[in-house]
Design an enzyme around this catalytic site. Structure first.
Site, PDB file in Angstrom:
ATOM      1  CB  ILE A  25      -1.142   0.035   1.222  1.00 40.96           C
ATOM      2  CG1 ILE A  25      -1.884  -1.357   1.313  1.00 40.96           C
ATOM      3  CG2 ILE A  25      -1.984   1.063   1.135  1.00 40.96           C
ATOM      4  CD1 ILE A  25      -2.771  -1.421   2.538  1.00 40.96           C
ATOM      5  CB  THR A  27      -6.272  -3.641   9.908  1.00 42.49           C
ATOM      6  OG1 THR A  27      -7.119  -4.686   9.591  1.00 42.49           O
ATOM      7  CG2 THR A  27      -5.914  -3.924  11.094  1.00 42.49           C
ATOM      8  CG  ASP A  28     -11.454  -4.859   8.179  1.00 45.61           C
ATOM      9  OD1 ASP A  28     -10.158  -5.393   8.156  1.00 45.61           O
ATOM     10  OD2 ASP A  28     -12.054  -5.209   6.916  1.00 45.61           O
ATOM     11  CD  GLU A  29      -7.131  -8.845   9.574  1.00 46.04           C
ATOM     12  OE1 GLU A  29      -6.680  -9.642  10.469  1.00 46.04           O
ATOM     13  OE2 GLU A  29      -6.833  -9.146   8.391  1.00 46.04           O
ATOM     14  CE1 TYR A  86      -1.370  -6.612  10.539  1.00 45.78           C
ATOM     15  CE2 TYR A  86      -3.514  -7.471  10.051  1.00 45.78           C
ATOM     16  CZ  TYR A  86      -2.813  -6.323   9.891  1.00 45.78           C
ATOM     17  OH  TYR A  86      -2.972  -5.210   9.097  1.00 45.78           O
ATOM     18  CB  SER A  90       0.584  -6.375  16.918  1.00 42.79           C
ATOM     19  OG  SER A  90       0.144  -6.558  15.643  1.00 42.79           O
ATOM     20  CE  LYS A  91      -2.068  -1.913  11.577  1.00 43.34           C
ATOM     21  NZ  LYS A  91      -0.987  -1.235  11.028  1.00 43.34           N
TER      22      LYS A  91
HETATM   23  P1  NAD Z   1       3.155  -4.888   3.507  1.00 41.52           P
HETATM   24  O1  NAD Z   1       3.401  -5.964   4.301  1.00 41.52           O
HETATM   25  O2  NAD Z   1       2.935  -5.054   1.927  1.00 41.52           O
HETATM   26  O3  NAD Z   1       4.056  -3.560   3.507  1.00 41.52           O
HETATM   27  C1  NAD Z   1       4.746  -3.441   4.805  1.00 41.52           C
HETATM   28  C2  NAD Z   1       6.052  -2.563   4.643  1.00 41.52           C
HETATM   29  O4  NAD Z   1       6.417  -2.073   6.091  1.00 41.52           O
HETATM   30  C3  NAD Z   1       7.161  -3.441   3.938  1.00 41.52           C
HETATM   31  O5  NAD Z   1       7.653  -2.680   2.820  1.00 41.52           O
HETATM   32  C4  NAD Z   1       8.087  -3.489   5.049  1.00 41.52           C
HETATM   33  O6  NAD Z   1       9.410  -3.738   4.559  1.00 41.52           O
HETATM   34  C5  NAD Z   1       7.804  -2.528   5.913  1.00 41.52           C
HETATM   35  N1  NAD Z   1       8.279  -2.641   7.322  1.00 41.52           N
HETATM   36  C6  NAD Z   1       8.185  -3.795   7.934  1.00 41.52           C
HETATM   37  N2  NAD Z   1       8.873  -3.498   9.314  1.00 41.52           N
HETATM   38  C7  NAD Z   1       9.513  -2.334   9.061  1.00 41.52           C
HETATM   39  C8  NAD Z   1      10.086  -1.652   9.975  1.00 41.52           C
HETATM   40  N3  NAD Z   1      10.436  -2.259  11.429  1.00 41.52           N
HETATM   41  N4  NAD Z   1      10.609  -0.624   9.553  1.00 41.52           N
HETATM   42  C9  NAD Z   1      10.219   0.127   8.443  1.00 41.52           C
HETATM   43  N5  NAD Z   1       9.723  -0.451   7.679  1.00 41.52           N
HETATM   44  C10 NAD Z   1       9.228  -1.512   8.059  1.00 41.52           C
HETATM   45  O7  NAD Z   1       1.803  -4.250   4.215  1.00 41.52           O
HETATM   46  P2  NAD Z   1       0.506  -3.695   3.304  1.00 41.52           P
HETATM   47  O8  NAD Z   1      -0.332  -4.618   2.897  1.00 41.52           O
HETATM   48  O9  NAD Z   1       1.242  -2.506   2.490  1.00 41.52           O
HETATM   49  O10 NAD Z   1       0.058  -2.663   4.431  1.00 41.52           O
HETATM   50  C11 NAD Z   1       0.439  -1.557   4.723  1.00 41.52           C
HETATM   51  C12 NAD Z   1      -0.305  -0.988   6.260  1.00 41.52           C
HETATM   52  O11 NAD Z   1      -1.710  -1.145   5.954  1.00 41.52           O
HETATM   53  C13 NAD Z   1      -0.076  -2.073   7.434  1.00 41.52           C
HETATM   54  O12 NAD Z   1      -0.152  -1.031   8.348  1.00 41.52           O
HETATM   55  C14 NAD Z   1      -1.356  -2.768   7.503  1.00 41.52           C
HETATM   56  O13 NAD Z   1      -1.770  -3.112   8.742  1.00 41.52           O
HETATM   57  C15 NAD Z   1      -2.476  -1.650   6.976  1.00 41.52           C
HETATM   58  N6  NAD Z   1      -3.711  -2.547   6.077  1.00 41.52           N
HETATM   59  C16 NAD Z   1      -3.395  -3.261   5.068  1.00 41.52           C
HETATM   60  C17 NAD Z   1      -4.485  -3.810   4.230  1.00 41.52           C
HETATM   61  C18 NAD Z   1      -4.327  -4.778   3.359  1.00 41.52           C
HETATM   62  O14 NAD Z   1      -5.375  -5.393   2.830  1.00 41.52           O
HETATM   63  N7  NAD Z   1      -3.183  -5.189   3.014  1.00 41.52           N
HETATM   64  C19 NAD Z   1      -5.913  -3.392   4.903  1.00 41.52           C
HETATM   65  C20 NAD Z   1      -5.795  -2.407   5.928  1.00 41.52           C
HETATM   66  C21 NAD Z   1      -4.748  -1.960   6.623  1.00 41.52           C
HETATM   67  O1  DAU Z   2      -8.880  -6.778   6.516  1.00 31.91           O
HETATM   68  C1  DAU Z   2      -7.705  -6.053   6.416  1.00 31.91           C
HETATM   69  C2  DAU Z   2      -6.500  -6.994   6.328  1.00 31.91           C
HETATM   70  O2  DAU Z   2      -6.698  -7.989   5.213  1.00 31.91           O
HETATM   71  C3  DAU Z   2      -5.255  -6.473   6.482  1.00 31.91           C
HETATM   72  O3  DAU Z   2      -5.236  -5.780   7.906  1.00 31.91           O
HETATM   73  C4  DAU Z   2      -4.001  -7.584   6.432  1.00 31.91           C
HETATM   74  O4  DAU Z   2      -2.816  -6.926   6.473  1.00 31.91           O
HETATM   75  C5  DAU Z   2      -4.361  -8.521   5.123  1.00 31.91           C
HETATM   76  O5  DAU Z   2      -3.263  -9.261   5.232  1.00 31.91           O
HETATM   77  C6  DAU Z   2      -5.519  -8.662   4.810  1.00 31.91           C
HETATM   78  O6  DAU Z   2      -5.894  -9.558   5.798  1.00 31.91           O
HETATM   79  P1  DAU Z   2      -6.561 -11.093   5.554  1.00 31.91           P
HETATM   80  O7  DAU Z   2      -6.127 -12.320   6.509  1.00 31.91           O
HETATM   81  O8  DAU Z   2      -7.996 -10.958   5.353  1.00 31.91           O
HETATM   82  O9  DAU Z   2      -5.744 -11.342   3.904  1.00 31.91           O
HETATM   83  P2  DAU Z   2      -5.381 -12.768   3.267  1.00 31.91           P
HETATM   84  O10 DAU Z   2      -5.006 -12.329   1.997  1.00 31.91           O
HETATM   85  O11 DAU Z   2      -4.377 -13.526   3.955  1.00 31.91           O
HETATM   86  O12 DAU Z   2      -6.588 -13.675   3.232  1.00 31.91           O
HETATM   87  C7  DAU Z   2      -7.780 -13.370   2.575  1.00 31.91           C
HETATM   88  C8  DAU Z   2      -8.914 -14.413   2.798  1.00 31.91           C
HETATM   89  O13 DAU Z   2      -8.375 -15.634   2.276  1.00 31.91           O
HETATM   90  C9  DAU Z   2      -8.819 -14.903   4.344  1.00 31.91           C
HETATM   91  O14 DAU Z   2     -10.231 -15.234   4.835  1.00 31.91           O
HETATM   92  C10 DAU Z   2      -7.869 -16.255   4.377  1.00 31.91           C
HETATM   93  C11 DAU Z   2      -8.228 -16.900   3.141  1.00 31.91           C
HETATM   94  N1  DAU Z   2      -7.060 -17.473   2.586  1.00 31.91           N
HETATM   95  C12 DAU Z   2      -5.912 -16.894   2.267  1.00 31.91           C
HETATM   96  C13 DAU Z   2      -5.022 -17.167   1.879  1.00 31.91           C
HETATM   97  C14 DAU Z   2      -3.363 -16.562   1.877  1.00 31.91           C
HETATM   98  C15 DAU Z   2      -6.968 -18.803   2.068  1.00 31.91           C
HETATM   99  O15 DAU Z   2      -8.164 -19.422   2.039  1.00 31.91           O
HETATM  100  N2  DAU Z   2      -6.089 -19.351   1.268  1.00 31.91           N
HETATM  101  C16 DAU Z   2      -4.893 -18.601   1.132  1.00 31.91           C
HETATM  102  O16 DAU Z   2      -3.843 -19.170   0.768  1.00 31.91           O
END
Ligand code: NAD
Ligand code: DAU
Length: 371
Positions: free
Chosen positions: A13, A134-136, A160, A163-164
């Site tokens: 992101i 996150t919504d989690e 996870y 911690s968020k």
């Molecule tokens: P990601 O895992 O793709 O990226 C996280 C980045 O943080 C990486 O580039 C990593 O190198 C960096 N990082 C990790 N530890 C670090 C540290 N100690 N110091 C500096 N950089 C560090 O994650 P993402 O999916 O891009 O998520 C970004 C943020 O958005 C997170 O806070 C996550 O909780 C939140 N979020 C993600 C989603 C989703 O669906 N992916 C949804 C809602 C919220």
């Molecule tokens: O809701 C926001 C969150 O969405 C973010 O805060 C997290 O950083 C992000 O990783 C994501 O969490 P999820 O656990 O929902 O995402 P993931 O892609 O890991 O999984 C999506 C759904 O699919 C979940 O119900 C688990 C399931 N899943 C996932 C994987 C990787 C499978 O069934 N098979 C898989 O191999």
């Protein structure tokens, strides 16, 4: 004009946000900080690095001295804090990194910001600390439950999300106790370019190309609300520019899908792409469509994720009413762009799927299929 520090700028992101911001606010300075863990990829920022308004810094959010010096040196007035350990499965197999980065790291960011932005005597220089969450943190919903609002009590269930949740509370505490000007966004599942292929959508896309199994946890009926990543960036933009200080805003897509349905959709889309493109068929001979088979045949039900949250759903009424927030991308347009991006950027995902990632994934498959 603003000077932004974007943490986690080389993650999924963060990268998309950096591109969004540089394009929308070409006069702003953007400093991207990232520790380049397995999830961070500097190659994703290649185009940003050509922009003189952008600077990448390789560093850790737990390094308070580094953060303080960056805030001073770059006269940062806005922090957008994405950096985190983000994958639920990894938090189950190894929670320590999540505590260190998401809790200690966020607290270090807050301490550094306060040390630089608060004047002797207690007044503050103009600033904003936006924390991306996150919504989690709200826990899990049953099918008929109303969606999460900003007042839904926190009930995180994985290391996870716990911690968020802790990091959200720390951000809130720095506002209430010290008067730091903060905002928090709680967003649903993002999808789009540059997402690390351990997450459901890119994992399924890439496994189909190689004819590998598509692991569905449990019965596949868990529900997530999916939002195109640029629509997350738009929401954060609105919160930073127009949101009220100290407030939390939910961002979501009104786009709930069962996991199995989303996997079916991607299977069918990939079959179509391969069917109409002989170059893809030659490039990916193991993909089912290259062998006149269906990608759905790769679906494999595996052991469920421990403590797997059943459903997430976001009620973004507050964000919509106060900030006129509305996602721009439909799911149809967003998922088409995403599939096309992964087809066009094989070198990106090949590079991030290095040896350690492959080892981790193989162990995951073994553990899940052993049950
Ligand atoms: P990601 O895992 O793709 O990226 C996280 C980045 O943080 C990486 O580039 C990593 O190198 C960096 N990082 C990790 N530890 C670090 C540290 N100690 N110091 C500096 N950089 C560090 O994650 P993402 O999916 O891009 O998520 C970004 C943020 O958005 C997170 O806070 C996550 O909780 C939140 N979020 C993600 C989603 C989703 O669906 N992916 C949804 C809602 C919220
Ligand atoms: O809701 C926001 C969150 O969405 C973010 O805060 C997290 O950083 C992000 O990783 C994501 O969490 P999820 O656990 O929902 O995402 P993931 O892609 O890991 O999984 C999506 C759904 O699919 C979940 O119900 C688990 C399931 N899943 C996932 C994987 C990787 C499978 O069934 N098979 C898989 O191999």
């Amino acid at each position: 004009m603003s000077n932004l520090l974007v943490t986690g700028a080389a993650g999924f992101i963060g990268v998309n946000f950096v591109y969004y911001w540089l394009e929308k606010y070409p006069d702003d300075r953007v400093v991207g900080l990232d520790a380049l863990t397995y999830a961070g990829n500097l190659a994703s920022l290649t185009d940003a690095e050509d922009n003189p308004k952008f600077r990448f810094v390789h560093g850790d959010i737990r390094d308070q001295a580094l953060i303080e010096s960056l805030l001073k040196e770059e006269a940062i007035d806005t922090i957008v804090h994405f950096a985190a350990e983000s994958h639920v499965d990894r938090s189950i197999s190894g929670p320590d990194a999540f505590i260190d980065t998401n809790i200690i790291g966020t607290h270090t960011m807050l301490k550094a910001a306060r040390a630089v932005w608060q004047n002797e005597g207690g007044s503050w220089q103009p600033h904003r600390f936006h924390h991306v969450s996150t919504d989690e943190v709200y826990g899990s919903l049953e099918r008929e439950d109303p969606a999460f609002t900003e007042t839904t009590p926190y009930a995180p269930s994985s290391p996870y999300s716990a911690s968020k949740a802790a990091s959200d509370h720390l951000v809130g505490a720095y506002h209430h106790t010290y008067g730091m000007e903060v905002s928090i966004s709680n967003c649903s599942n993002n999808y789009g370019p540059y997402q690390f292929p351990e997450k459901l959508i890119p994992l399924v896309l890439i496994n189909i190309l190689y004819g590998k199994s598509l692991p569905i946890y449990g019965d596949g009926k868990n529900i997530r609300d999916w939002l195109y990543v640029d629509d997350h960036a738009r929401g954060i933009d609105l919160i930073i520019k127009k949101g009220r200080i100290g407030e939390t805003y939910n961002i979501g897509g009104h786009n709930e899908w069962q996991n199995i349905d989303i996997v079916h959709l991607i299977c069918d889309m990939m079959d179509e792409h391969l069917a109409k493109n002989p170059v893809l068929k030659t490039k990916y001979p193991e993909s089912p469509a290259s062998k006149a088979e269906k990608a759905r045949s790769l679906i494999t039900y595996v052991k469920d994720r421990p403590g797997h949250d059943q459903r997430y759903a976001i009620d973004a009424t507050k964000t919509t009413n106060e900030l006129s927030y509305k996602p721009v991308e439909t799911f149809e347009s967003g998922i088409s762009k995403t599939v096309q991006w992964y087809l066009d950027n094989e070198s990106w995902w090949q590079a991030v799927m290095d040896g350690s990632y492959q080892q981790w994934m193989q162990q995951q498959y073994k553990d899940r299929q052993a049950s």
